[in-house]
Design an enzyme around this catalytic site. Structure first.
Site, short mmCIF file in Angstrom:
data_model
loop_
_atom_site.label_atom_id
_atom_site.label_comp_id
_atom_site.label_asym_id
_atom_site.label_seq_id
_atom_site.Cartn_x
_atom_site.Cartn_y
_atom_site.Cartn_z
N PRO A 1 46.09 38.07 42.89
CA PRO A 1 47.37 38.66 43.27
C PRO A 1 47.39 38.93 44.77
CG PRO A 1 46.31 39.90 41.50
CD PRO A 1 45.30 38.98 42.09
N GLU A 2 48.23 38.21 45.48
CA GLU A 2 48.39 38.45 46.90
C GLU A 2 49.81 39.00 47.10
OE1 GLU A 2 47.06 35.20 49.38
OE2 GLU A 2 45.68 34.52 47.84
N LYS B 1 49.29 44.15 49.91
CA LYS B 1 49.05 43.95 48.48
C LYS B 1 49.13 45.24 47.69
CE LYS B 1 45.69 40.42 49.82
NZ LYS B 1 44.27 40.06 49.79
N ARG C 1 38.77 42.83 35.11
CA ARG C 1 37.57 42.88 35.95
C ARG C 1 37.44 44.18 36.73
NH1 ARG C 1 37.63 37.09 38.62
NH2 ARG C 1 35.65 37.79 39.42
N ARG D 1 34.13 32.79 51.22
CA ARG D 1 35.29 32.41 50.43
C ARG D 1 35.53 30.91 50.49
NH1 ARG D 1 37.46 37.32 52.45
NH2 ARG D 1 36.58 38.88 51.08
#
Length: 288
Positions: free
Chosen positions: A5-6, A71, A123, A272
Site C-alpha cells: 500500500p503506497e 501513506k 503481517r 529493495r
DNA sequence: CAGGTATCCTGTCCGC
DNA sequence: TGCGGACAGGATACCT
C-alpha cells in the site's frame, strides 16, 4: 506475498471510506490483538499495549474527517481524538462485505452502516497511532514527513531531491517526500527517464523537475485507477484496484521494455528490488 | 553522510 | 505431496 500500500492505495481507501464514515459514530466492538506496533516498522520499538484502549481507538467518537499525508491516514473525531492508520505491507482498513475473517485486529461498529469497519493486517508491519488532538498530529507529521507526493507542487518536491544519495533512495525517504514506495518509485523513474542509481546531485534542474512531475502524474494516474492490487490490497469498500495494469517496470525484470523493447534490468538498491530500462533511463537522466 | 544489513512478520513460491 | 528455505518490503536501528 506482494502487496504494497503506497500513496494511491491509501488515498483510494480514504475516498472510499469517507462517505461511509463521515458524520457517523463508531464503537469498538473487538480488539483481536493487543501487541500491534505503535508505529509501523522498526525493530524493538516496543509493542504498545497501554494505549490500546477503547478511548485511544475512538470508542464512542463521531468521525468528522479523514486526512492523508503520504501513506498515513488520520481518522479525526469531533471531540478532537485522532487515530492514525499505517497499513505497512499488508494492512487493510475496510468497511464492506466479504472481508477476510483472519488477522482482524480491531473492529468497530459504525452507526447506520451495514458492515463493521475492520483493521486487519496479516503481517503486522502496519500499526495504529493515537494522538490526543489534531495539533499534535500535525506536529508529528511535520516532524516525520516531507510534503505529500500527490498534493505538493512539483517544484516543492524537486527541492527535496538533493544530496549524494541515489535518487531512488531519496524517493523512498518519507521525510523527504511522503507517499512513494517501491512500486511507484520505479514507475516514476521510468516515466522520467532516469537511472534509479543516479545520485541526486548529478541531476540537473530540468531532470529533477521532470522527476517531480513524473512522481505526481504516476501517483495521480494510479489514484484514478483505484490503486494497485498486487494481491491483498483492497479499497476501503473491499474492491480491487486496477492500477497494476499501468505498471511499466515493477515486477518486470528481464522482460522487454514497453517503450523500446530492450530487456529490463533488475538489481537490489538499498535492499529493495529495483527494475529499470538501461536504454530509456540513462544515468543522470534522459535529455529532454 | 550514505549505504548496507538485520529485524520485525506471514503467506507464497520454488526446488528437491 | 510435502517440507524447508528464500523472497517480498515499509520503517528503523545499528554498523561500516
Amino acid at each position: 506475498m506482494r502487496t504494497l500500500p503506497e500513496l494511491p492505495e491509501i488515498e483510494s481507501v480514504r475516498r472510499a471510506l469517507a462517505p461511509v464514515l463521515l458524520g457517523r459514530a463508531v464503537r469498538v466492538v473487538r480488539v483481536g490483538r493487543h501487541d500491534m506496533r505503535a508505529r509501523g516498522g522498526g525493530r524493538g520499538d516496543g509493542r504498545a499495549r497501554a494505549w490500546m484502549k477503547r478511548d485511544a481507538l475512538l470508542h464512542g467518537a463521531t468521525i468528522t474527517s479523514l486526512e492523508r499525508r503520504g501513506k498515513r491516514l488520520a481518522i479525526i473525531a469531533a471531540d478532537g481524538r485522532v487515530l492514525v492508520v499505517q497499513l505497512g505491507m499488508s494492512g487493510q482498513l475496510v468497511c464492506g462485505p466479504g472481508i477476510d475473517p483472519t488477522h482482524r485486529h480491531v473492529e468497530w461498529a459504525v452507526r447506520h452502516a451495514g458492515h463493521p469497519l475492520v483493521f486487519r493486517d496479516p503481517r503486522r508491519f502496519g500499526g495504529l497511532t493515537p494522538y490526543p488532538d489534531a495539533r499534535s498530529l500535525y506536529a508529528a507529521w511535520d516532524r516525520e514527513l516531507g510534503p505529500d507526493a500527490l498534493e505538493a507542487e512539483a517544484t516543492a518536491l524537486a527541492a527535496r531531491l538533493r544530496g549524494l544519495r541515489s535518487v531512488k533512495s531519496a524517493l523512498l525517504d518519507q521525510a523527504a517526500i511522503a507517499g512513494v514506495g517501491n512500486i511507484y518509485a520505479d514507475e516514476a523513474l521510468f516515466r522520467a527517464g532516469i537511472d534509479p542509481r543516479t545520485r541526486c546531485r548529478r541531476l540537473d534542474a530540468a531532470a529533477v523537475l521532470r522527476l517531480a512531475e513524473s512522481v505526481r502524474s504516476t501517483l495521480r494516474d494510479a489514484v484514478a485507477h483505484g490503486g494497485s492490487t498486487i494481491r491483498d490490497y483492497r479499497t476501503g469498500r473491499n474492491d480491487r484496484g486496477r492500477a497494476q495494469l499501468l505498471h511499466a517496470v515493477y515486477g518486470r525484470a528481464g522482460e522487454p521494455c514497453l517503450a523500446c523493447g530492450s530487456k529490463l534490468r533488475g538489481t537490489r538498491l538499498g535492499g529493495r528490488a529495483t527494475v529499470w530500462c538501461g536504454c530509456c533511463q540513462p544515468a543522470g537522466g534522459r535529455r529532454a
